[in-house]
Design an enzyme around this catalytic site. Sequence first.
Site, PDB file in Angstrom:
ATOM      1  N   ALA A   1      45.375  36.188  31.982  1.00 38.91           N
ATOM      2  CA  ALA A   1      46.765  35.802  32.263  1.00 38.91           C
ATOM      3  C   ALA A   1      46.947  34.288  32.220  1.00 38.91           C
ATOM      4  O   ALA A   1      47.671  33.704  33.013  1.00 38.91           O
ATOM      5  CB  ALA A   1      47.224  36.370  33.606  1.00 38.91           C
TER       6      ALA A   1
ATOM      7  N   CYS B   1      52.836  53.834  48.538  1.00 38.64           N
ATOM      8  CA  CYS B   1      54.057  53.962  47.745  1.00 38.64           C
ATOM      9  C   CYS B   1      53.974  55.038  46.673  1.00 38.64           C
ATOM     10  O   CYS B   1      54.993  55.418  46.112  1.00 38.64           O
ATOM     11  CB  CYS B   1      54.454  52.616  47.132  1.00 38.64           C
ATOM     12  SG  CYS B   1      53.248  51.951  45.979  1.00 38.64           S
TER      13      CYS B   1
ATOM     14  N   HIS C   1      46.325  28.862  27.662  1.00 39.62           N
ATOM     15  CA  HIS C   1      45.307  27.846  27.396  1.00 39.62           C
ATOM     16  C   HIS C   1      45.929  26.577  26.830  1.00 39.62           C
ATOM     17  O   HIS C   1      46.920  26.632  26.109  1.00 39.62           O
ATOM     18  CB  HIS C   1      44.294  28.389  26.379  1.00 39.62           C
ATOM     19  CG  HIS C   1      43.432  29.478  26.925  1.00 39.62           C
ATOM     20  ND1 HIS C   1      42.234  29.233  27.556  1.00 39.62           N
ATOM     21  CD2 HIS C   1      43.600  30.826  26.951  1.00 39.62           C
ATOM     22  CE1 HIS C   1      41.697  30.387  27.942  1.00 39.62           C
ATOM     23  NE2 HIS C   1      42.509  31.369  27.585  1.00 39.62           N
TER      24      HIS C   1
ATOM     25  N   ARG D   1      38.687  42.434  24.440  1.00 41.37           N
ATOM     26  CA  ARG D   1      39.180  41.430  23.507  1.00 41.37           C
ATOM     27  C   ARG D   1      38.926  41.956  22.093  1.00 41.37           C
ATOM     28  O   ARG D   1      37.878  42.550  21.831  1.00 41.37           O
ATOM     29  CB  ARG D   1      38.456  40.120  23.690  1.00 41.37           C
ATOM     30  CG  ARG D   1      38.221  39.739  25.177  1.00 41.37           C
ATOM     31  CD  ARG D   1      37.404  38.527  25.187  1.00 41.37           C
ATOM     32  NE  ARG D   1      36.759  37.935  26.277  1.00 41.37           N
ATOM     33  CZ  ARG D   1      35.926  38.446  27.155  1.00 41.37           C
ATOM     34  NH1 ARG D   1      35.697  39.744  27.197  1.00 41.37           N
ATOM     35  NH2 ARG D   1      35.304  37.700  28.023  1.00 41.37           N
TER      36      ARG D   1
END
Lengths: 421, 478
Positions: free
Chosen positions: B46, B441, B49, B310
Amino acid sequence: MKEYDIVIIGGGPAGLAAAIAARDNGSESILILERDKELGGILNQCIHNGFGLHTFKEELTGPEYAARFTEQVEKYKIEYVLNTMVIEISPEKVVTAMNREEGLFDIQAKAIILAMGCRERSRGALNIPGYRPAGIFSAGTAQRLVNMEGFMPGREVVILGSGDIGLIMARRLTLEGAKVKVVAEIMPYSGGLKRNIVQCLDDYGIPLKLSHTVIEIRGKERLEGITLAAVDDRGKPIAGTEEEYSCDTLLLSVGLIPENELSGAMGVVMNPVTSGPIVNESLETNVEGVFACGNVLHVHDLVDFVSEEAAAAGKNASNYVKNGEQKPNGREIILEGTDGVRYTVPSTINPERMEATQIVRFRVGNVYKNCYIGVYFNDERVLHRKRMVMAPGEMEEIKLEKEKLLLHPDIDRITIRVEEA
Amino acid sequence: MYDVIIIGAGVSGSAVARELSRYKVNACVLEKEEDVCCGTSKANSAIIHAGYDAAEGSLMAKLNVEGNQIMPELSKELDIPFEQCGSLVVCLDEASLPNLQALYDRGVKNGVEDLEIITDKARIREMEPNLTDEVVAVLSAPTAGIVCPFHLNIALAENAYTNGIDFKFDTEVESIEPIEGGWKLETSQGAYETRYVVNAAGVYADRFHNMVSESKIHITPRRGDYFLLDKNAGKHVNRTIFALPSKYGKGVLVTPTVHGNLIIGPTAVDIEDKEGTATTREGLDELSKASLNVKNLPMRQVITSFAGLRAHEDHHEFIIRELEDAPGFVDCAGIESPGLTSSPAIGKMVAEILREKLDLDVNPDFNGTRKGNIDLDTLSKEEKAALIEKEPAYGNIICRCEMVTEGELLDAIHRPLGARTLDGIKRRTRAGAGRCQAGFCTPKTMEILHRELGIPMTEITKSGGDSQLLVGYNKDRI
C-alpha cells in the site's frame, strides 16, 4: 446536555447488576447505554443451562438468567437506551453516544461504570498460516448464528481452543446435526471449566487433544481442511505429528480480551496481564468516579461472579455520587499475585474505605494439584488454604476482613501465592 | 463488437479503463472474480514509491516517478485516502553506505525530487524515534507516500464505469482467438468480440500473452507474507521504513497505513501456483526481520496476516506495448512493485496507445472527479450529528472496532460497482477489518447484504465463488 448521576456503559450481566445495586443503594438517576437491540448482552446467545447456581441456587439458561435482572431493571424503572454505541468518554465524564433516533449526543455523568464486556481473540492474533477462506469463525460468532438466527455455519467442524464457548459450541453444533471431529488445545490443560469438558465433549464422544494446535489451513474459498500437530512445551509444532482433518468449519475459542478501547482513550490505566483497568477495592479506576466490572475488568468464568462483582461496583459508584471521593488517611495496600498467581482484582486496597469483607479474585497460570493458596501480609503468612486442584480456566477468590487489616497498621503489601505441598 | 476489452479489474486494468473513458469508446472490463481489486492489487504494501529503486532508463522507473507525481492530484479527484508521509531506507553498517549512495544516485537520475542522505543521528532519531540504534544513515524520500490500494482501485473502476466503461464480473477469459478485425474471447460467461484487447491480468498476464504471441513471456507469482497490526501500533513509525539490502538479507519494510494501522512485510518467495495466497509458517517467522531496523515492534498487536502475489516477469520490467506479432493485443504485463504507484501512469500510457490506434475522439461528458465514501470516523462531532439527522442509518454502528455505520454499508452496496460480499464491504468501508476481525459484525453485515440485495442468507459469500459463510439451517440434516 442530559445529566445522570450514574451512566453505565453496557447492558449485559455486569451493567444490569451494577444498575440494580446502585438503585438498591438509593441512586435514582441511572442510565444504561446498550449497543445491542436488547438488554442481556452475550447471555442472550447462551441458550445452554448452568447459569445462576451460585446466585439463585438453580440452573438457568443464559436468557433466563438475564431475565432475572432485566425484569428487576424494568420494575425499578431504571432508564436504558438500546441500539446505542458509546463512541467516546471524556475524563470529565461526558459520554458521547450515537444511535439512529437521537443521532449523536452527550451525557454528563457524575460516575461512570464500565461494563462493556470482552471480545474473542481472532485467528490473526494466532498467526495460523494458510489461506483465508470462509468457514473460520470465532466460537461466539458461530454461537450467535446458530442460537439467535438459526443458521448452520458448517457440517464438519474442528474447534481450536478449549475455552468455554468452544466447548459449549461443540455440543450445540452436534445437537444441530454437525459432526464435531476434534477440539485441539495448544496448552497441556483446558482453558474451560471441567464440567463443560465432561458435559460437552465426553458425553458426545468428541476428542480433546491437549498440546495440539492448527498449523495449516486449506481451501481458498471455503475451508476444506486443517492440519493439527502436537506442540512441545514451548508451544512449537513437533515435526512428524501432523494429522490432517477434512472440515468445512474451524471454530476458534482461544481467549477473550476485555474491550477497553473507550477506557484507554479516556486515560484509564490498564493491567497488562488482564487487559482490564487497574482498580482499587471499590473497583474504581485511576480516573476518579469511573468504575469497572465484569469481563471488561477481567475475564470471568461464571456469570454469577460477574453479577456479584458488578453489584459491588454499582454500590460503590452510588456511594461515590452520594459522598464524593473519600480520601481517608491514605494508606493504600498493594495487592499482588506471585508464584503462579497471575493477577489480582483489585490491585490496591484501602483498609479504611473497604467493606467489612473484601473479595479478591485471581487466576492461576498453570494447573496445580494438591497445593495451597498462601496469603501474606507483608512477609507474614495469614492464610494457607488447601486446594485439590486449581486451573487457569477457573477463577479463584479469597476474602479479606477489614477487622484484620485494621489490626495490622504496618501492612503495605498483600501477596497471594500458589504454594506446592 | 467492443472497441476494447480489458482483462482484469485490478488497479492496472481499472486505471486503463478510467483513462480510456476520457474518450468516446465502447469498452468493457472482464474480471474473473466477483469484484474489482481481488488479486495482486488487494494484497501489497500500500505504498507510493518515490522511484529510486527501478533501473535507470527503465519503463518501471519512468512510470514509477510519473505515477508518484500524479498521485496527489489523483487522490483529490477520486477522493481517496493518500498521505505523502515519505520513506526512509535504513543503512545499518558503514560498509553498505556505497549502496545507499547508489540508490540516491539512481533516484536522482530517475527524476526523484528532494532525496537526501541523512547521517545526523539526532536528526534521524527525531524523525523516527523507533529506528534501531544501529542506524548509520538513511536515504530520505519525502515524495514517497501511502495510499489505500482498495480505494484507489475501486475509485478508478467506479469512475471508469460512471464515464461509460462496462464491467463484467465472475467472467473468466478462457481463450483468445484472432478474428477479422479483432479478437474473440471465450469466457466462462460466453463469447465476446473486440477490436483491441488489453491484457491487465496480473499473475495471469503471461497466459493470455502466450495465447496470441510466439514471443513468449513468463510471469512468476512471487509471494509476499505480511502482518497487519492494530491501530494502537500505527504510530510506531511515521514513514515507510525500508531495509537497505545488505549482508543481513533483503529485509522487510515497516509502514503506517492511511487508516492508521501498521504493516510489516513482505517476504519474497517464488511459487508456481497463481492462486497461492496462503501464508506460511516460515514466511510469518521471517517477518521478525523487520526488527533489525525498527525496535520494539509490538508483535502482540498483530490482528491479521495475509499474502499477496507479485506478478514478476523474468526480466523485471513492465511490458506495456502492442504486440508486434499480434496487432490489436496490448500487454500490460509484469506489473509488480512499483505497480500500484505506477498504475495512474500505466493507465495513461495504455490509453494513449489505444487512442492513437483506434483514433478515438474525446468524450465530452467525461467527469474525472468523484465523491468518495463517507467515513464517519473521520468527521467532526458536528458533522456526524448533522449526517445522522439527515440519514439515521449513519447513527447505527455495525462494526464497532472500526466504527463503521449502517449508512456507510448502504453506500458501499449501492454505489456504482457496489459491494456484494463480506470482503467487498470490508475493502470499501473497513467493516470487519479491525481488531476483532469481523467477529461481531459478520452476522449484521450478512443481514444487510441479504436485505439490500435480496441474496439468501445461505448464499452470501465472503469473497464470491464457493465462499458461502453458512451451509444451511439448524437441524436441516437431522
